[in-house]
Design an enzyme around this catalytic site. Structure first.
Site, short mmCIF file in Angstrom:
data_model
loop_
_atom_site.label_atom_id
_atom_site.label_comp_id
_atom_site.label_asym_id
_atom_site.label_seq_id
_atom_site.Cartn_x
_atom_site.Cartn_y
_atom_site.Cartn_z
CD GLU A 264 -30.88 32.55 -43.72
OE1 GLU A 264 -30.12 33.38 -44.26
OE2 GLU A 264 -32.04 32.31 -44.13
CD GLU A 293 -31.93 31.44 -51.79
OE1 GLU A 293 -31.40 32.41 -51.20
OE2 GLU A 293 -32.78 30.71 -51.26
ZN LIG Z 1 -31.61 32.44 -48.92
#
Ligand SMILES: [Zn+2]
Length: 493
Positions: A264, A293
């Site tokens: 995160e 991502e």
């Molecule tokens: Zn993620």
């Protein structure tokens, strides 16, 4: 950044839309962290009302956007503004309010039913909802329009301009290579498939200290960042000066909470390092889920699961978790890097993770293309698990019912997880030309890495589309070669 009065007018009109998004993220963050349970219904009502205002406001930009499009000499920043607003306009003008309403209502109900179905491992409860969702998503794809496969329209909502041709081109060599790597690991036994530490309990308070140290190593800022606890870890970028992450403490196997924090933080750093001139504009954030991502995976896997990072963490772990002194640093490194075919996507290792994604991608494509019926999915799922991952689920809860995405209407989302891994491989390969990443991580000096990411990727926000940004910085888009090379070096060397 803009010298054009038409663009300035659009950006002025966008400010209340930005504010609505800002309010909606705070609503969501609060819902996931501190809101009392019964607050959910009125919160859902309020969110839907905000969404309707947002739809009207976005549609209100139609005229100025077409005016701006007729202007010939827009710079890259101005073109970015128009490209992003046009994407929102496309969605809000092509999807009729009834469909938006029906989708929203169906997925709200379906999410609750899915939780129950998963708990009871009973697909028949969820089946009618999934049938409805697939039918609505097909209608959504038709309304949005597409070339080639209808799944393209749905993927585009998460990853601009991504097509099934792209994904097939990326996944096909990736799967072949990953199978080879997995076989190599299994036969050499160089990485274990299980570890005693997976069954060792920890005190939450101790892990909180460890995670604070992780934030310190990563240099997360005090005044613009915070971390809380929630059921599912997530990142919420409220603004370029207020980014929040969450983690969870499950009480067992301490690596889970550490790697969710590092993951995160990767998302958070992206949001924090977007150029401040993009604040309050439609460009203030990453251009796609795959790009985002790539940043979380870069920090989680390429940095976090490295030998050098383990070395940084080891004294911290020993200090805070008494049981760690029984294990060597090498032991901890292996515990961070188990490789085994397993049933649950979110718990999968770096190598087998992508098989889970390929399965979902193939299945979703067939569902949206009308090649398979919802009633056939549990059977197909189990067969595909055996084919791709080499294990067969014993229950539906550890099979087809494990993920929240379908109940939430997020069909077309899964591929972006693997794209994130692929792009993280490309980014690492490119960064190595400028920086000695291992040396920097070994010294705990993350600043040059963060600065590199800021200058090359983060600062641009979503001025460029994900494909454009990759071509600009990395010379090509979605090339899986570098991920494969990295995994080979790490696991087979
Ligand atoms: Zn993620």
């Amino acid at each position: 950044m803009s010298k054009n009065p038409v663009i300035d007018q659009i950006l002025d009109a966008y400010k209340p839309i930005w504010a609505l998004n800002h309010a909606a993220s705070l609503f969501d963050w609060d819902l996931e962290t501190y809101m009392p349970v019964d607050g959910a219904a009125p919160r859902g009502f309020a969110q839907a009302q905000l969404a309707l205002i947002r739809q009207q406001k976005v549609i209100g930009l139609t005229e100025s956007v077409s005016k701006a499009e007729k202007l010939g000499d827009l710079n890259q920043y101005e073109r970015g503004v128009i490209r992003n607003i046009k994407r929102e306009l496309k969605y809000f003008t092509r999807i009729p309010p009834e469909l938006v309403e029906e989708l929203t209502r169906t997925i709200t109900e379906a999410t609750v039913v899915w939780r129950d179905a998963r708990k009871k491992s009973d697909f028949s409860l969820f089946k009618p909802y999934l049938e409805k969702i697939v039918q609505l998503k097909r209608r959504e794809a038709d309304k949005l329009g597409y070339e080639g496969h209808p799944y393209n329209a749905l993927m585009d909502l998460f990853e601009e301009d991504l097509t099934t041709n792209d994904v097939d081109r990326i996944f096909s060599p990736l799967v072949t290579a990953l199978k080879r790597i997995l076989n190599g690991i299994v036969s050499s036994k160089s990485f274990p498939t299980s570890h005693k530490l997976e069954d060792v309990a920890y005190e939450e308070q101790d892990m909180r200290h460890v995670n604070q140290e992780v934030l310190r190593i990563l240099g997360m800022p005090d005044k613009t960042f915070r971390m809380d606890v929630s059921t599912h870890p997530f990142t919420s970028g409220m603004s370029l000066d207020d980014v929040r992450i969450t983690t969870r403490y499950e009480g067992m196997s301490f690596r889970e909470t550490i790697f969710s924090v590092i993951h995160e933080c990767g998302h958070a750093l992206y949001d924090l390092q977007v150029d401040h001139s993009l604040q309050y504009t439609p460009l203030a954030g990453g251009p796609s889920l795959g790009m985002h991502e790539s940043q979380s995976r870069f920090w989680e896997n390429f940095v976090g699961r490295s030998r050098e990072f383990t070395n940084l963490l080891y004294p911290i772990l020993k200090k805070n978790l008494k049981f760690v002194s029984e294990y060597s640093e090498d032991d901890i490194y292996k515990y961070f890097n188990l490789v085994r075919p397993s049933l649950i996507r979110v718990a999968a290792d770096e190598v087998t993770y992508n098989f889970h994604i390929v399965l979902r991608y193939e299945l979703e494509k067939k569902l949206i293309g009308g090649e398979v019926k919802v009633s056939e999915i549990p059977e197909i799922w189990d067969n595909m698990m055996e084919k791709y991952v080499g294990v067969r689920p014993k229950t539906l809860a550890e099979g087809v019912l494990q993920d929240v995405h379908w109940s939430g209407g997020m069909i077309g989302y899964f591929p972006t997880y693997s794209l994130g891994n692929v792009i993280a491989g490309m980014v690492t390969n490119r960064m190595r030309r400028d920086l000695n990443i291992s040396d920097l991580v070994a010294r705990g000096d993350m600043n040059p890495i963060k600065l590199w990411l800021k200058e090359n990727i983060h600062k641009w926000g979503s001025i460029y589309s994900p494909k454009e940004l990759q071509r600009k910085i990395l010379g090509e888009a979605y090339n899986p070669e570098y991920l494969v090379k990295y995994l080979e070096e790490k696991y087979l060397a």
